[in-house]
Design an enzyme around this catalytic site. Structure first.
Site, short mmCIF file in Angstrom:
data_model
loop_
_atom_site.label_atom_id
_atom_site.label_comp_id
_atom_site.label_asym_id
_atom_site.label_seq_id
_atom_site.Cartn_x
_atom_site.Cartn_y
_atom_site.Cartn_z
N GLU A 1 1.54 -8.49 -15.21
CA GLU A 1 0.55 -9.14 -15.36
C GLU A 1 -0.06 -9.87 -16.61
OE1 GLU A 1 -1.84 -9.82 -11.94
OE2 GLU A 1 -0.45 -9.74 -10.54
N ASN B 1 6.01 -6.44 -15.91
CA ASN B 1 5.19 -7.47 -14.50
C ASN B 1 4.89 -8.18 -14.65
OD1 ASN B 1 6.90 -7.01 -11.53
ND2 ASN B 1 4.78 -6.41 -10.90
N HIS C 1 5.92 -13.77 -5.34
CA HIS C 1 4.74 -14.10 -4.38
C HIS C 1 4.87 -15.94 -4.00
CE1 HIS C 1 3.20 -10.20 -4.06
NE2 HIS C 1 2.64 -10.57 -5.58
N GLU D 1 7.67 -7.93 -5.67
CA GLU D 1 6.74 -7.86 -4.90
C GLU D 1 6.79 -8.92 -4.28
OE1 GLU D 1 2.21 -8.18 -6.91
OE2 GLU D 1 3.64 -6.28 -8.18
N ASP E 1 7.18 -11.85 -0.88
CA ASP E 1 6.64 -12.58 -0.12
C ASP E 1 6.65 -14.14 -0.03
OD1 ASP E 1 4.47 -12.81 -1.11
OD2 ASP E 1 3.53 -11.05 -1.01
#
Length: 485
Positions: free
Chosen positions: A167, A208, A244, A272, A274
């Site tokens: 990040e 990432n 996300h 990641e 979701d």
């Protein structure tokens, strides 16, 4: 976003097939017919591997105590990302004092189930111990290089890849201010990558970030950065798209975005995934979530160089979302009881498999009914309780194990306890828990009603907190006070 509470779980897979289906409860990792979970060709990992890809998940050390979670993780997934166990605040909480025990447990779990490991993460502005943040500028580079070298060397040959820098960007595409950027400027990223490559030449090295899944200012900045790094000969192998999402908001430019990164000779991974929604979940949102999962997986499979997809967490019960986004949840393919949802079936279909219909209890808004009336324990009944709490900014996860230390079986149980002030239960697993605060009662579900003499049962919950992260107290089993131990 993901920086707020990956600890909830963020949730991260003991494992042997978990055949509780015979009791009418949890489907053991969701098979499509008879036979054990993980039968050849029926799991996410088998389907992904058949296409030269992988399907992973994230777990934390605490998750390894949840047999329902690990049953699904060990059969369905073939890549593991440690939720918190390889972050700086865990691995080097004080200068040059390294603790790899928690991360080693995740690696051991992965090895025992033929899973690979995505190392997460070496350099990140969040979850940093205070000693790093307060370092004099002149000492930051040496501390960073020592941390990267020591950790990557410890796991040399044991991890598939590293999120070397996590990040690094603000939403407008500018580099995020951090202790590393303040001390070294943008050069800290190249330095971290070079240091990681020197420590473990065979691990794939990634940058990432979140909100870079589609074409936008932030993904443009990532594209420009990795292009520049490649042109300078800086070792970089891939870009991680965290993914996300909110239901219905998968970017239409996602496939094109993946293609432009792979055109640079880089791998792309969905790291990641979701897909959160307002809870209680509606049928429409669950259907949209299924569409979203299929879209993401199809986008990856359509581009050579998109190497795999990882979900953040195994099921809704261990997801970080409720603790990070008030009023949202139901973000994964498995519900609070680790039963498959419609999104699981759509993922299977996207991977080329044939999915069955999820059982009615797979809606996050429903759960298996509890037994009607817990029995009164026989004379001489006794119990012991152990608890484990994992907390983060405003949330926590507590796992509770109740052991029947009496001489007779308990058939139907009700465990009462007291939550510390400021804690409010947001979701639970392996029990029905109510009310959400104060004096709370956890009641068995249909598949775990019996506790034999000398046996135990476990349940747990996610909760929001206002600062007090202590464990629950005052436990009793069917009216009999329990000892703590």
């Amino acid at each position: 976003m993901a920086a707020q509470l990956r600890a909830a779980n963020r949730r991260g897979r003991a494992l042997a097939a978990f055949a509780v289906a015979a009791a009418g409860g949890l489907l053991a990792a969701a098979t499509f017919g008879s036979g054990p979970a993980g039968a050849a060709g029926t799991t996410l990992r088998d389907l992904a591997e058949a296409k030269g890809s992988y399907f992973g998940t994230a777990v934390t050390q605490n998750d390894l105590n949840n047999s329902a979670l690990t049953a699904v993780a060990g059969t369905q997934f073939d890549m593991v990302t440690p939720g918190n166990e390889m972050k700086w605040d865990t691995t080097e909480s004080s200068a040059n004092n390294f603790n790899f025990g928690p991360g080693d447990k995740i690696v051991s779990f992965a090895k025992s189930h033929s899973m690979r490991v995505r190392g997460h993460t070496l350099v990140w502005h969040s979850q940093l111990p205070s000693w790093v943040s307060s370092l004099p500028t002149a000492q930051v580079q040496a501390a960073m290089e020592n941390h990267v070298t020591t950790q990557a060397t410890h796991y040399k040959g044991q991890v598939y890849s590293w999120d070397v820098v996590n990040e690094p960007f603000n939403e407008d595409g500018s580099l995020r201010t951090s202790v590393f950027y303040n001390a070294m400027g943008s050069g800290y990223i190249a330095d971290a990558l070079r240091t990681a490559r020197a420590a473990d030449p065979n691990a794939k090295l990634y940058l990432n970030d979140y909100n870079i899944e589609g074409v936008n200012a932030k993904s443009d900045a990532m594209y420009q950065l990795v292009s520049s790094l490649k042109s300078q000969g800086v070792p970089i192998d891939g870009v991680g798209l965290e993914a996300h999402f909110i239901v219905g908001q998968v970017p239409s430019t996602m496939k094109a975005n993946i293609q432009r990164f792979t055109a640079l000779g880089l791998d792309v991974a969905i790291t990641e995934l979701d897909d959160r929604m307002q809870v209680p979940a509606s049928a429409a949102n669950l259907a949209q979530q299924a569409t979203d999962y299929a879209t993401v997986i199809s986008n990856c499979l359509a581009v050579s160089g998109c190497v795999g997809v990882s979900q953040w967490g195994v099921g809704d019960a261990d997801s970080w979302i409720p603790g990070a986004f008030s009023g949202y949840g139901a973000a994964t393919m498995y519900d609070d009881n680790y039963q498959p949802k419609a999104s699981y079936n759509s993922a299977v279909t996207a991977l080329g498999g044939t999915a069955g219909s999820p059982s009615p209890s797979s809606s996050p808004s429903s759960s298996p009914s509890s037994s009607s009336s817990p029995s009164t324990p026989p004379s001489g009944a006794a119990c012991k309780v152990s608890t484990q709490v994992s907390s983060w900014n405003t949330g926590l996860t507590e796992n509770i194990t109740v052991t029947n230390t009496g001489g007779s079986a308990v058939n139907g149980w009700s465990v009462k306890f007291t939550l510390p002030g400021g804690q409010t239960v947001s979701s639970a697993w392996n029990a029905t828990v109510s009310p959400a605060s104060g004096q709370v009662t956890a009641t068995n579900l249909t598949y775990n009603a019996a506790i034999p003499a000398g046996g135990s049962t476990s349940f747990g919950f996610n909760a929001n907190h206002t600062g007090n992260t202590a464990a629950a107290t005052g436990f009793s089993l069917n009216g009999v006070a329990c000892s703590i131990g």
